[in-house]
Structure formats: C-alpha cells, structure tokens
Scaffold this motif. Structure first.
Motif, mmCIF file in Angstrom:
data_model
loop_
_atom_site.group_PDB
_atom_site.id
_atom_site.type_symbol
_atom_site.label_atom_id
_atom_site.label_comp_id
_atom_site.label_asym_id
_atom_site.label_seq_id
_atom_site.Cartn_x
_atom_site.Cartn_y
_atom_site.Cartn_z
ATOM 1 N N CYS A 132 -0.765 0.733 15.242
ATOM 2 C CA CYS A 132 -0.823 0.660 13.780
ATOM 3 C C CYS A 132 -0.863 2.074 13.212
ATOM 4 C CB CYS A 132 -2.055 -0.113 13.318
ATOM 5 S SG CYS A 132 -2.072 -1.842 13.832
ATOM 6 N N GLU A 133 0.098 2.379 12.361
ATOM 7 C CA GLU A 133 0.161 3.702 11.737
ATOM 8 C C GLU A 133 -0.706 3.793 10.483
ATOM 9 O OE1 GLU A 133 1.644 6.186 13.083
ATOM 10 O OE2 GLU A 133 2.878 5.224 14.613
ATOM 11 N N ARG A 136 -2.798 -1.130 6.745
ATOM 12 C CA ARG A 136 -2.122 -2.381 6.375
ATOM 13 C C ARG A 136 -1.571 -3.130 7.585
ATOM 14 N NH1 ARG A 136 0.920 1.873 4.505
ATOM 15 N NH2 ARG A 136 2.926 2.216 5.539
ATOM 16 N N GLY A 137 -1.418 -2.462 8.728
ATOM 17 C CA GLY A 137 -0.892 -3.140 9.910
ATOM 18 C C GLY A 137 -1.950 -3.809 10.760
ATOM 19 N N MET A 138 -3.215 -3.569 10.437
ATOM 20 C CA MET A 138 -4.283 -4.060 11.314
ATOM 21 C C MET A 138 -4.386 -5.585 11.313
ATOM 22 S SD MET A 138 -6.231 -1.422 12.648
ATOM 23 C CE MET A 138 -7.991 -1.504 12.416
ATOM 24 N N ALA A 141 -1.727 -7.161 13.390
ATOM 25 C CA ALA A 141 -1.964 -6.914 14.812
ATOM 26 C C ALA A 141 -2.977 -7.903 15.374
ATOM 27 C CB ALA A 141 -2.442 -5.481 15.018
ATOM 28 N N SER A 175 -11.235 -0.696 9.893
ATOM 29 C CA SER A 175 -9.940 -0.224 9.389
ATOM 30 C C SER A 175 -10.099 0.836 8.309
ATOM 31 C CB SER A 175 -9.120 -1.408 8.852
ATOM 32 O OG SER A 175 -9.765 -2.015 7.743
ATOM 33 N N TYR A 180 -5.952 7.257 11.683
ATOM 34 C CA TYR A 180 -4.708 6.670 12.177
ATOM 35 C C TYR A 180 -3.789 7.746 12.747
ATOM 36 C CZ TYR A 180 -6.236 2.421 9.889
ATOM 37 O OH TYR A 180 -6.959 1.309 9.530
ATOM 38 N N PRO A 181 -2.905 7.325 13.703
ATOM 39 C CA PRO A 181 -2.635 5.977 14.186
ATOM 40 C C PRO A 181 -3.725 5.484 15.130
ATOM 41 C CG PRO A 181 -1.321 7.534 15.424
ATOM 42 C CD PRO A 181 -2.022 8.325 14.359
#
Length: 406
Positions: A132-133, A136-138, A141, A175, A180-181
C-alpha cells in the motif's frame, strides 16, 4: 599494520578484540562516545546521523582505512546498508577493502516492500501480502487478506514499524500512524525461527537455527523464551536451504546476514524478513556453538575463512525484567549475561535483558529443575513450562547432531 574502520558500534567489543588479536589498528565510528567501553588502544570517532557516499569516502580517507566493516544494529543505522553498498566500488577504487552486500541484496535486506516483491519474482515462500502506497489502499488490502493482518513499514528498524491489526478500529489507528509505503500481510499461525549466516566470495556458513517461540500479536520475539539449536520439519528445512541457495547465487551477499522465518502449523516455511547484519540471536549462536558470529566476521575480514559452526550445547535465552536477578545456574551449566551499554543498547531502552543459559546435553535434567524453581515473574511474559519445553526441543536437536541448515 592494517587499519580497520568499524562502521557502527553494535557489539563492537566482540568485533574489535579479534581484529586487534589479528594485529589490526582499529577505529570504531558510532553515534556515542565509545572510548570508556572499548578501552585503550582503540580509536573512536563520530558516525554522522545522516550519511551519503561522499561523506563515507571522506570519513574513510581521514581514518586512512585499509578495511571498512559495516556493523549495523544500533538504532538509526539500518538504512546505512544501501549507502555502503552503493559506495563500495568507489571505496575499493580508493584502495580500501569493504566486505559488503551487493546493492540489490542491501535493498531487500533493508526494505520489506522490496523483499516482498523480489520474493514473488524468485518464488521464495512468503505470506500473502499487498503493498500500500497510501492509507486509502489499506481497507482493500484487508478485504483481500482478511483479519488479522500485519502492517509493516517498508524501512522500519528492528523492533519497530510492525503492527498487528485484528479489527477495523485498530486498522484506522494504524493507517493514520504509519509511514508509507507499507506491506500488509496475512498474520499466519505457527512458530518463528531465525538463522544467522556469514558469506564470503566463494562460500556461506550458517549457525544452527534458533526458535523464537510461537508467533503472537506482540510482534516482539525478544520477549519470548528462545532456544538454539532446533530441528525443522523436513519440508521447511528443504525450503530454507533452497531459499538461501537462491539468495546467495542471485544477489551475492558479502558479510553477515540473518533470516527470520515462520513454520506454519502444517510444516511449511514462510519468509518473514532478511537482515543484512547480525541480530539479537547472535548470543545464542555463540553460546550454542562456541563460535561468536561477530568475531567470525572480524576474522573473515582479515582473511581467515570461517568454518561451519556446529552446536555442542543448548543455548536457552530467558527474557527477564531489568533489575531481576536469576539464581546461580546449576553446576556444569553457565548463565551468560549481556548487560546494556552503547554497544548493546536494547536492555537499556526496552526495560528487559536476555541472559542465556548454556546447557550441555547431559545436564538437561538439572536445567529443568532450575527452571521450574524460578520465582513467579522472573521470566518476562513467559512461564517455566514454556522454558522447559524450549529446553527439551534444544536437547532433541542436539541429539540429532545440532548442525546448521544445508
């Protein structure tokens, strides 16, 4: 006289002694004043908190170094490894030998995202994971992997940057806190292990595998009772040997390194991380085999080819609160203490230390009796039954030969 510069203070006393015994003039560069800990005859100087290739070359030139030894381990120095790897060709052009990992190996050993991606390309066995960069991608995932998960910051240092996440509330908090990443990985069930290795230009030797205890949500194996040697299930033993062989052939490690891995409840190996340095299990490696990995590294830098270490004793590591005094060890065994200092800062920072009980196989019964007589609270987060169980596993492996993975 050959001039050796040790880059970092982690357990530098155990590196300096064999260098001086080999006739070297030694300078240790670290973040703190080390003179009182290393004694007369060893020069000490400041290692910058921020280091690039040009600064490294200037430092080695000022010290008139013939050999430069990367010696990461103290907090703030983990990310120097890629700098050392990139600088190595220029260092060698300047006439200084520098046993250091190749740049790709240095990156996979200091960046968990790089390791995860390379593992996928090479077919190394790793837990399922998603990079996850950004925050918002967590959520996506976790939807893919399912709770619980581990969230690992790509370039975190030892004992930090790893978070066990078991629900949405915890995910929201983590989060917002991490850098990040990150790598989001499934939290597998099983036991954690470690193995230390030392690679030269033509060979790699390994110390016996150590058990770090059962995986848990604490993400801190140093708080568990640990033991070396241990025997691995046959499938995991084969997977470890194949992974080590591919790493050494493809990425040319040079110097000390270490692998953390898990064995799942069905006996299969899952690679957790690779470190481009010696680690917290080197005390057990030394106690079990009689060969100190730090000393072997120093001797190899002076041209002595290391031999494959073999376990001759059980090394049982017993985490205990700072200030706690364990009773004298049974006759014929030895309780080794590793007090905190700038050369070994973890006990000072973390509030507990990890003495190692060194037990010949013939005295396992006496060690069991001693462990069961420990007062409540003597062992951090552990019970005497857990310690006895680990002791028995070490005895079993010792009777099988106590050899390192091949």
């Amino acid at each position: 006289m050959v001039r050796v510069v040790v880059l970092g203070e982690f357990r530098a006393d155990r590196v300096v002694l064999p260098l001086r015994q080999g006739g070297a003039e030694v300078t240790v560069l670290g973040f703190t004043d080390l003179a009182s800990f290393l004694g007369p005859g060893v020069a000490c100087a400041q290692l910058p908190a921020v280091l690039d290739e040009d600064a490294l070359l200037r430092l080695l030139d000022v010290c008139r170094a013939d050999i430069a030894l990367p010696n990461m381990g103290c907090h703030g120095q983990e990310q120097f490894l890629p700098v050392y790897a990139r600088a190595a060709p220029r260092v060698r052009e300047a006439g200084c030998r520098m046993p250091v990992h190749g740049e790709t190996f240095a990156l996979l050993a200091s960046d968990k995202v790089v390791l995860h991606r390379l593992a996928g390309e090479r077919g190394w066995p790793v837990p399922r994971g998603v990079v996850c960069e950004a925050a918002r991608g967590m959520k996506a995932a976790v939807e893919e992997l399912g709770f619980p998960v581990l969230v690992k910051e790509a370039r975190s240092e030892f004992s930090s940057g790893r978070h066990y996440v078991e629900d949405g509330v915890c995910l929201g908090r983590v989060s917002a806190e991490v850098t990040y990443p990150v790598l989001v990985q499934e939290a597998i069930e099983g036991e954690e292990y470690a193995v230390e290795l030392l690679s030269g230009s033509s060979s790699t030797v390994a110390w016996p595998v150590a058990s770090l205890g059962r995986l848990d949500g604490g993400c801190d194996p140093g708080r568990r009772v640990r033991v070396a040697p241990v025997a691995l299930p046959a499938p995991a033993r084969g997977e470890l040997a194949a992974t080590v062989a591919d790493m050494t052939e493809a990425f040319a490690p040079r110097g000390p390194w270490q692998i953390d891995f898990a064995v799942t409840d069905d006996g299969r190996l899952k690679l957790i991380e690779v470190n481009g340095r010696l680690s917290g299990v080197s005390n057990m490696s030394w106690a079990s085999t009689g060969t100190d990995p730090h000393a072997a590294f120093a001797q190899a830098a002076l041209g002595r080819k290391p031999r494959s270490p073999k376990a001759g004793r059980i090394a049982l590591e017993l985490p205990a609160p700072n200030g706690a005094v364990l009773p004298p060890a049974p006759d014929g065994t030895e309780l080794l203490c590793f007090p905190g200092s700038p050369l070994n800062p973890a006990p000072c920072v973390r509030g507990f230390h990890r003495p190692v009980l060194k037990v010949p196989g013939r005295l396992a019964d006496a060690a069991r009796t001693w462990l069961r007589a420990l007062r409540p609270g003597a062992l951090l987060d552990s019970t005497a039954d857990e310690a006895v169980s680990q002791l028995d596993r070490g005895l079993h492996a010792l009777r099988q030969g106590g050899r390192a993975p091949s």
